[in-house]
Design a protein around this motif. Structure first.
Motif, mmCIF file in Angstrom:
data_model
loop_
_atom_site.group_PDB
_atom_site.id
_atom_site.type_symbol
_atom_site.label_atom_id
_atom_site.label_comp_id
_atom_site.label_asym_id
_atom_site.label_seq_id
_atom_site.Cartn_x
_atom_site.Cartn_y
_atom_site.Cartn_z
ATOM 1 N N VAL A 87 -64.343 40.621 -2.990
ATOM 2 C CA VAL A 87 -63.941 41.402 -4.170
ATOM 3 C C VAL A 87 -65.180 41.925 -4.895
ATOM 4 N N GLN A 88 -66.213 41.084 -5.019
ATOM 5 C CA GLN A 88 -67.447 41.538 -5.661
ATOM 6 C C GLN A 88 -68.036 42.759 -4.959
ATOM 7 N N ALA A 89 -67.863 42.845 -3.658
ATOM 8 C CA ALA A 89 -68.477 43.925 -2.871
ATOM 9 C C ALA A 89 -67.661 45.204 -2.865
ATOM 10 N N GLN A 90 -66.474 45.187 -3.458
ATOM 11 C CA GLN A 90 -65.661 46.411 -3.504
ATOM 12 C C GLN A 90 -66.291 47.432 -4.441
ATOM 13 N N LEU B 202 -70.454 48.573 -7.718
ATOM 14 C CA LEU B 202 -69.719 47.458 -7.144
ATOM 15 C C LEU B 202 -69.009 46.654 -8.245
ATOM 16 N N VAL B 203 -67.974 45.942 -7.855
ATOM 17 C CA VAL B 203 -67.240 45.113 -8.812
ATOM 18 C C VAL B 203 -68.181 44.109 -9.480
ATOM 19 N N SER B 204 -69.114 43.545 -8.736
ATOM 20 C CA SER B 204 -70.060 42.585 -9.326
ATOM 21 C C SER B 204 -70.825 43.207 -10.485
ATOM 22 N N GLU B 205 -71.217 44.461 -10.336
ATOM 23 C CA GLU B 205 -71.924 45.153 -11.414
ATOM 24 C C GLU B 205 -70.986 45.455 -12.581
ATOM 25 N N LEU B 206 -69.773 45.869 -12.256
ATOM 26 C CA LEU B 206 -68.795 46.202 -13.299
ATOM 27 C C LEU B 206 -68.447 44.967 -14.134
ATOM 28 N N VAL B 207 -68.331 43.837 -13.482
ATOM 29 C CA VAL B 207 -68.035 42.600 -14.207
ATOM 30 C C VAL B 207 -69.151 42.283 -15.198
ATOM 31 N N GLY B 208 -70.403 42.376 -14.755
ATOM 32 C CA GLY B 208 -71.519 42.109 -15.656
ATOM 33 C C GLY B 208 -71.545 43.050 -16.841
ATOM 34 N N HIS C 256 -59.120 40.116 -9.457
ATOM 35 C CA HIS C 256 -58.270 40.311 -8.281
ATOM 36 C C HIS C 256 -58.713 41.478 -7.406
ATOM 37 N N GLY C 257 -59.377 42.461 -7.988
ATOM 38 C CA GLY C 257 -59.797 43.604 -7.189
ATOM 39 C C GLY C 257 -60.423 44.667 -8.059
ATOM 40 N N ALA C 258 -60.900 45.739 -7.425
ATOM 41 C CA ALA C 258 -61.599 46.800 -8.152
ATOM 42 C C ALA C 258 -60.717 47.436 -9.215
ATOM 43 N N ALA C 259 -59.452 47.638 -8.896
ATOM 44 C CA ALA C 259 -58.553 48.346 -9.819
ATOM 45 C C ALA C 259 -58.282 47.549 -11.089
ATOM 46 N N THR C 260 -58.366 46.223 -11.006
ATOM 47 C CA THR C 260 -58.022 45.389 -12.170
ATOM 48 C C THR C 260 -59.221 44.665 -12.765
ATOM 49 N N ALA D 84 -66.048 50.275 -7.311
ATOM 50 C CA ALA D 84 -65.179 50.463 -8.471
ATOM 51 C C ALA D 84 -65.715 51.584 -9.337
ATOM 52 N N GLU D 85 -64.829 52.196 -10.108
ATOM 53 C CA GLU D 85 -65.215 53.228 -11.064
ATOM 54 C C GLU D 85 -65.610 52.565 -12.379
ATOM 55 N N LEU D 86 -66.705 53.049 -12.959
ATOM 56 C CA LEU D 86 -67.132 52.541 -14.255
ATOM 57 C C LEU D 86 -66.111 52.910 -15.306
ATOM 58 N N SER D 87 -65.660 51.941 -16.072
ATOM 59 C CA SER D 87 -64.727 52.190 -17.171
ATOM 60 C C SER D 87 -65.049 51.232 -18.299
ATOM 61 N N GLU D 88 -64.707 51.631 -19.497
ATOM 62 C CA GLU D 88 -65.000 50.824 -20.674
ATOM 63 C C GLU D 88 -63.876 49.817 -20.901
ATOM 64 N N PRO D 89 -64.205 48.613 -21.333
ATOM 65 C CA PRO D 89 -63.140 47.650 -21.646
ATOM 66 C C PRO D 89 -62.396 48.079 -22.893
ATOM 67 N N PRO D 90 -61.134 47.699 -23.019
ATOM 68 C CA PRO D 90 -60.385 48.045 -24.234
ATOM 69 C C PRO D 90 -60.958 47.304 -25.437
ATOM 70 N N LEU D 91 -60.786 47.889 -26.603
ATOM 71 C CA LEU D 91 -61.214 47.216 -27.823
ATOM 72 C C LEU D 91 -60.331 46.005 -28.054
ATOM 73 N N LEU D 92 -60.965 44.864 -28.273
ATOM 74 C CA LEU D 92 -60.190 43.658 -28.541
ATOM 75 C C LEU D 92 -59.745 43.667 -29.996
ATOM 76 N N PRO D 93 -58.458 43.461 -30.260
ATOM 77 C CA PRO D 93 -58.007 43.394 -31.651
ATOM 78 C C PRO D 93 -58.576 42.167 -32.345
ATOM 79 N N ALA D 94 -58.611 42.211 -33.659
ATOM 80 C CA ALA D 94 -59.114 41.064 -34.423
ATOM 81 C C ALA D 94 -58.264 39.840 -34.135
ATOM 82 N N LEU D 95 -58.914 38.677 -34.104
ATOM 83 C CA LEU D 95 -58.192 37.445 -33.839
ATOM 84 C C LEU D 95 -57.255 37.133 -34.992
#
Length: 553
Positions: free
Chosen positions: A158-161, A2-8, A127-131, A163-174
């Motif tokens: 939205v939390q209940a949608q 679920l999106v709630s799990e993906l967010v965490g 906004h949704g599972a895709a994003t 979603a596919e597990l995906s890795e977040p992009p690497l954040l560039p150095a500040l």
């Protein structure tokens, strides 16, 4: 999932290791996902306390925490602490559940985006599972880069949608904001005979302390900080402490006599300049800030530099070290060099005077019938370990710990005063203690603020951090009493029967003592449980800085 799990999971992958909050049906799933991913959860007893705990944690640790709350009232309960964090530019993420868009009659429904924006925090939304991953990543990036408090809304549907597990992009150095042209600033500093540096929280957040110490040495400046950056120059012989209402008499003299004042990440508002009295009419004022809107926002500025505090300090050092640059800058004026090659105002005699004229060295007539807050603060400073964190609530008492309790560095002082709200100090201190368990945490609070934060007394006992709460207890809203009583107004409505905070502490599961520093000394030997010291301070002592603060109010 679920999106709630993906967010965490995504938040933890992006570096969020600690989450504060209160469980409700709307935020349980995403909080569980964060904890399952490896984050540590700390429950408060009120949502305002959760945000203040996260605020204190972020200020001391330098890491990004999260706060998790229910939709509707869960978010509205955060508002005062959220305003403080937003005004203080504390980077943190608040995860707020939200009602589905279609549920227009939900009793939980409010315009959460507008509410958040109205207090200065930044509203973001999944906004949704895709994003979902991109939305979380954007929120984290904004908190870090813009140094702001972000509220990430997660509607229940939205939390209940799925979603596919995906890795977040690497954040560039500040990448810090690069300073613009420094020619005018270099010229002014090269001509300065009595320079002063004032560093604010922007300098502390940028890690500018070492560079500013080197700059101070290069130009012969005295060093001062705003209240929120207290400790940045701790241990430097030319550190004159806080600039503003808490300034020592010597600091007031030295700052007012300066011919050039350069401020790094400091607002130069009425609090930092003591209503303008700490900056002379002929003083050249240079302000450096990464927020362009902050330049000249509160007072006249002769030279404005849009840039990161650390990067700008290093650029100034490089320019001043360049013989050609210094020669060009000082063509019409030669910088003063004292005998022995000492630059500017830095002499052994001045260092000795600074060491001998701290607040504790200034004479005062002690109270005999009550606990004197100055005597109490000086005694605490002597018995507390040097490695400490001092968190100060708002109120009439707040100058005493700021003026008399030393801190080892800028991470050792938590001063949630951007919104000047009473009652946030205890929870901020709990968050700070969680961030740095290796240091003793001290929460300096008034009786009014302690009673406002009373739910978190149970949190304190339950979490059991190494924390001493000192209640400066005058049985009143002291600021109002001291302000209005001399004007002939009745103040009885701002005064109360005495409260036994030691008894309340023991009832909650903490140690408690009243007017007993020996009990504190014994507790320090083995602080198994948090301790509350109820200090019955003299209600008739009005600090000079408090009288100054009421000017124009």
């Amino acid at each position: 999932m679920l999106v709630s799990e993906l967010v965490g999971r995504t938040l933890h992958a992006l570096g969020v290791e600690v989450v504060f909050g209160l469980m409700g049906s709307g935020n349980l799933a995403m909080t569980n996902a964060l904890v399952a991913s490896g984050a540590r959860f700390y429950s408060s007893r009120h949502e305002s306390g959760a945000v203040s705990m996260a605020d204190g944690y972020a200020r001391v640790s330098g890491r990004l925490p999260a706060v998790s709350v229910h939709q509707g009232p869960g978010l509205t309960n955060t508002v005062t602490a959220l305003t403080e964090a937003a005004k203080s530019r504390t980077p943190l993420i608040v995860l707020a559940a939200d009602t589905p868009a279609a549920q227009i009659r939900s009793n939980f429904r409010i315009d959460q985006d507008a509410l958040v924006e109205s207090v200065g925090a930044v509203p973001e939304r999944v906004h949704g599972a895709a994003t979902a991953v991109a939305d979380v990543t954007r929120a984290v990036r904004r908190a870090q880069v813009e140094r702001c408090t972000v509220v990430l809304m997660l509607a229940l549907d939205v939390q209940a949608q799925e979603a596919e597990l995906s890795e977040p992009p690497l954040l560039p150095a500040l990448a810090p904001v690069r300073p613009g042209s420094l020619d005018d600033a270099v010229a002014a500093l090269a001509r300065a005979e009595l320079p002063a540096i004032i560093a604010g929280r922007g300098a502390a957040l940028a890690g500018a302390g070492p560079a500013l110490r080197r700059l101070g040495d290069a130009i012969g400046a005295v060093l001062a900080t705003s209240a929120v950056a207290n400790g940045l120059f701790a241990g430097d012989p030319y550190d004159i402490g806080i600039s503003g209402g808490f300034s020592t008499p010597l600091a007031q003299e030295l700052l007012a006599a300066s011919d050039v004042v350069i401020a790094f990440g400091a607002a130069l508002n009425m609090w930092t300049t003591r209503h303008g009295s700490l900056i002379g009419p002929e003083t050249t004022v240079i302000q450096v800030d990464r927020d362009e809107a902050a330049l000249g926002a509160h007072r006249r500025v002769d030279i404005a530099v849009h840039g990161d505090a650390r990067e700008t300090a290093e650029a100034l050092l490089a320019a001043l070290a360049d013989d050609g640059a210094v020669a060009a800058a000082a063509r019409d004026a030669v910088a003063t060099v004292a005998p022995g090659g000492v630059r500017g105002r830095r002499t052994p005699a001045l260092a000795e005077e600074i060491a001998a004229r701290r607040w504790r060295d200034e004479p005062y007539e002690p109270s005999h019938d009550w606990v004197d807050p100055r005597t109490l603060s000086i005694a605490l400073d002597e018995i507390l370990p040097a490695e400490r964190i001092v968190s100060v609530d708002s109120g009439a008492f707040m100058g005493w710990p700021a003026m008399y309790l030393r801190v080892p560095d800028e991470r050792g002082f938590v001063f949630p005063q951007a919104f000047q709200c009473v009652g946030l100090g205890l929870a901020s201190a709990i968050g700070a203690a969680i961030a740095r368990p290796d240091r003793l945490s001290v929460a300096a609070v008034g009786d009014g603020g302690m009673l406002m934060a009373l739910p978190e007394l149970e949190t304190l006992a339950r979490l059991r951090p190494r924390l001493l709460v000192v209640v400066y207890n005058d049985a009143a809203y002291g600021a109002e009493v001291h302000h209005f009583r001399p004007m002939g107004w009745p103040v009885e409505l701002a005064q109360f029967p005495p409260t036994d905070f030691a008894a309340l502490a023991r009832a909650a599961g903490c140690e408690g003592a009243t007017n007993d520093l020996d009990a504190v000394r014994e507790w320090l030997k083995d602080p198994e449980r948090p301790m509350v010291l109820d200090a019955k301070v003299d209600p008739d002592i009005c600090a000079e800085w408090l009288e100054e603060a009421f000017r124009g109010h």
